[in-house]
Scaffold this motif. Sequence first.
Motif, short mmCIF file in Angstrom:
data_model
loop_
_atom_site.label_atom_id
_atom_site.label_comp_id
_atom_site.label_asym_id
_atom_site.label_seq_id
_atom_site.Cartn_x
_atom_site.Cartn_y
_atom_site.Cartn_z
N LEU A 99 -4.35 7.19 -2.81
CA LEU A 99 -3.29 6.81 -1.89
C LEU A 99 -3.37 5.34 -1.54
CD1 LEU A 99 -0.91 7.68 -0.16
CD2 LEU A 99 -2.52 8.35 1.63
N ALA A 100 -4.57 4.82 -1.34
CA ALA A 100 -4.74 3.40 -1.03
C ALA A 100 -4.34 2.53 -2.21
CB ALA A 100 -6.18 3.12 -0.61
N VAL A 101 -4.73 2.94 -3.42
CA VAL A 101 -4.37 2.18 -4.62
C VAL A 101 -2.86 2.11 -4.78
CG1 VAL A 101 -4.45 2.20 -7.14
CG2 VAL A 101 -6.54 2.60 -5.83
N ALA A 102 -2.19 3.25 -4.60
CA ALA A 102 -0.73 3.28 -4.72
C ALA A 102 -0.07 2.43 -3.64
CB ALA A 102 -0.24 4.73 -4.64
N SER A 103 -0.64 2.43 -2.43
CA SER A 103 -0.07 1.64 -1.33
C SER A 103 -0.16 0.15 -1.61
CB SER A 103 -0.79 1.99 -0.03
OG SER A 103 -0.66 3.36 0.28
N VAL A 104 -1.32 -0.29 -2.10
CA VAL A 104 -1.49 -1.72 -2.40
C VAL A 104 -0.56 -2.13 -3.53
CG1 VAL A 104 -3.13 -3.47 -3.19
CG2 VAL A 104 -3.86 -1.74 -1.55
N ALA A 105 -0.42 -1.30 -4.54
CA ALA A 105 0.48 -1.61 -5.65
C ALA A 105 1.92 -1.75 -5.16
CB ALA A 105 0.38 -0.52 -6.73
N GLU A 106 2.33 -0.86 -4.26
CA GLU A 106 3.68 -0.95 -3.72
C GLU A 106 3.85 -2.19 -2.85
OE1 GLU A 106 7.66 0.11 -2.90
OE2 GLU A 106 6.24 0.54 -4.51
N MET A 107 2.82 -2.58 -2.10
CA MET A 107 2.90 -3.80 -1.29
C MET A 107 3.09 -5.02 -2.18
SD MET A 107 -0.11 -3.00 1.49
CE MET A 107 0.00 -4.64 2.23
N ASN A 108 2.38 -5.07 -3.30
CA ASN A 108 2.52 -6.20 -4.22
C ASN A 108 3.92 -6.22 -4.86
OD1 ASN A 108 -0.06 -7.32 -3.85
ND2 ASN A 108 -0.97 -5.92 -5.34
N ARG A 109 4.45 -5.02 -5.14
CA ARG A 109 5.79 -4.97 -5.72
C ARG A 109 6.84 -5.45 -4.73
NH1 ARG A 109 10.33 -2.34 -5.92
NH2 ARG A 109 9.74 -0.98 -4.19
N VAL A 110 6.74 -4.98 -3.48
CA VAL A 110 7.72 -5.37 -2.47
C VAL A 110 7.61 -6.85 -2.13
CG1 VAL A 110 8.42 -4.98 -0.08
CG2 VAL A 110 7.83 -3.04 -1.53
N SER A 111 6.39 -7.37 -2.20
CA SER A 111 6.17 -8.77 -1.84
C SER A 111 6.80 -9.73 -2.83
CB SER A 111 4.66 -9.05 -1.76
OG SER A 111 4.42 -10.39 -1.40
N SER A 112 7.05 -9.28 -4.05
CA SER A 112 7.71 -10.10 -5.08
C SER A 112 6.99 -11.42 -5.31
CB SER A 112 9.17 -10.36 -4.70
OG SER A 112 9.89 -9.14 -4.56
N GLY A 113 5.67 -11.38 -5.37
CA GLY A 113 4.90 -12.58 -5.68
C GLY A 113 4.56 -13.45 -4.49
#
Length: 331
Positions: A99-113
Motif C-alpha cells: 500500500l505504501a509503495v502504491a501510494s508513493v508511486a501515485e504521489m510521483n505521478r500526480v506531482s508530474s515531476g
Amino acid sequence: MSDVAPGAPAQRLASRATSTLQDTPRQRGRRKTLAQRLNPWIRSLHLYCGVALVPFVLLYGVSAFLMNHPGLYRDIQQTPLSSEALQRAALGPVDAQALAVASVAEMNRVSSGRHEFTLIDPQALKGAPLSLLLDSRGADMRQRYMVDLSHGEGRRIAMQENAAGNASARPARMPLAGQILTLPDTSPLAVPLVSQQARLREAIGASERQPLNGKGTLDFTLEDGSGQRFNAQLDLYSGKLKGQPVGQVQPGAGLGETLTRLHKQHGYKSSVLEWVWAVVVDVMACVMVLWGLTGLWMWWQMKRRRPLGGLLMAAGIGLSAALGLGLHAGM
C-alpha cells in the motif's frame, strides 16, 4: 519549715536566662530550626486540604479507572465480523508495504515531476499492522467496528449512549497534503472506503439509519529530490494524504494539548507504549483512591482535628455533588 529560700524561684529563673545567653554553638544547634517550626503547620495544611478534596480525589481516581475499562460500566456487546464479508468489501488482508509503495508511486505521478518522492525503509513496513475504526452513531446507540486490515478480521462493539463528536486536529502541510490519492486498480484499497458505504455496511452489518464514519491511517516516511524528509499519513477511509516535514511540530500540538491528549489516552491497545500507558493509568487510579482512603484514616485518628476536618469534608462533598449534577445536566 521549707529549706528553700523565698527568693529561690526568682534566682532560678535568672540563672536560666543567664545560661541561655551563654549557650555554646552546639547547644544552640539543638534548638528548633525554621523547618521544624513550620512542619506542624504544613502537616495540618496537607491534612485539611486532603480531607476537603478527598471527594474529588476519589471521583478522579474512579473515573480514570472506568475510562480505562469502559466495559465495567457500559452495556457493551462485542461480536466478531464475517471475514468473508470484510474481504468482499476490500477490508483485508492488506499488505502495508504494498500500500505504501502504491501510494508513493501515485504521489510521483500526480506531482508530474515537481516532486520526486522515495519511500524510506520499505522493509520496515513488511507485516506492519493496519487497523480501521468505523464509527456509527444514532440517537441512543453507538456502534464501533474495529477492523484488523492486516488479517481481514474485525469485531462489532455496540453500546448504549448519546455520544458527542470530537473535532479533529488540523493537519500539517507537505506537498500534495490534503489530496485524495486514486490508486491503480491493482493496488490495495484502490477505491477509497468512504465511497463504498453500501459494501461497508453489508460487511460489518451496520444499520442504514445511522451515519458511518471511519478512521485509520498508514504511516510512512518519504524523501523528496532535495533530501527533505516527510512523515506521511494515508487515511485508509477517505484516501486523503496528510503529512508534515520531519522534525516539524504539528500546529496545535502544544504542551497543553499534549497533556490533554495524554489524559484522554486510555484502553489497552496493540502498541507497546499505549499498553504501558494504560497500566500506568490503572496504577495511578488505584493509588489516588488509596491516598484518599488512607488520608481519611489518618484524619480520624486525630481526635482534635475531627470537627474542622469533618466540616471541610462535608463542604467538599457538597461542592463535588453540586458540580457533578450541574455538569451532568448540561451534557
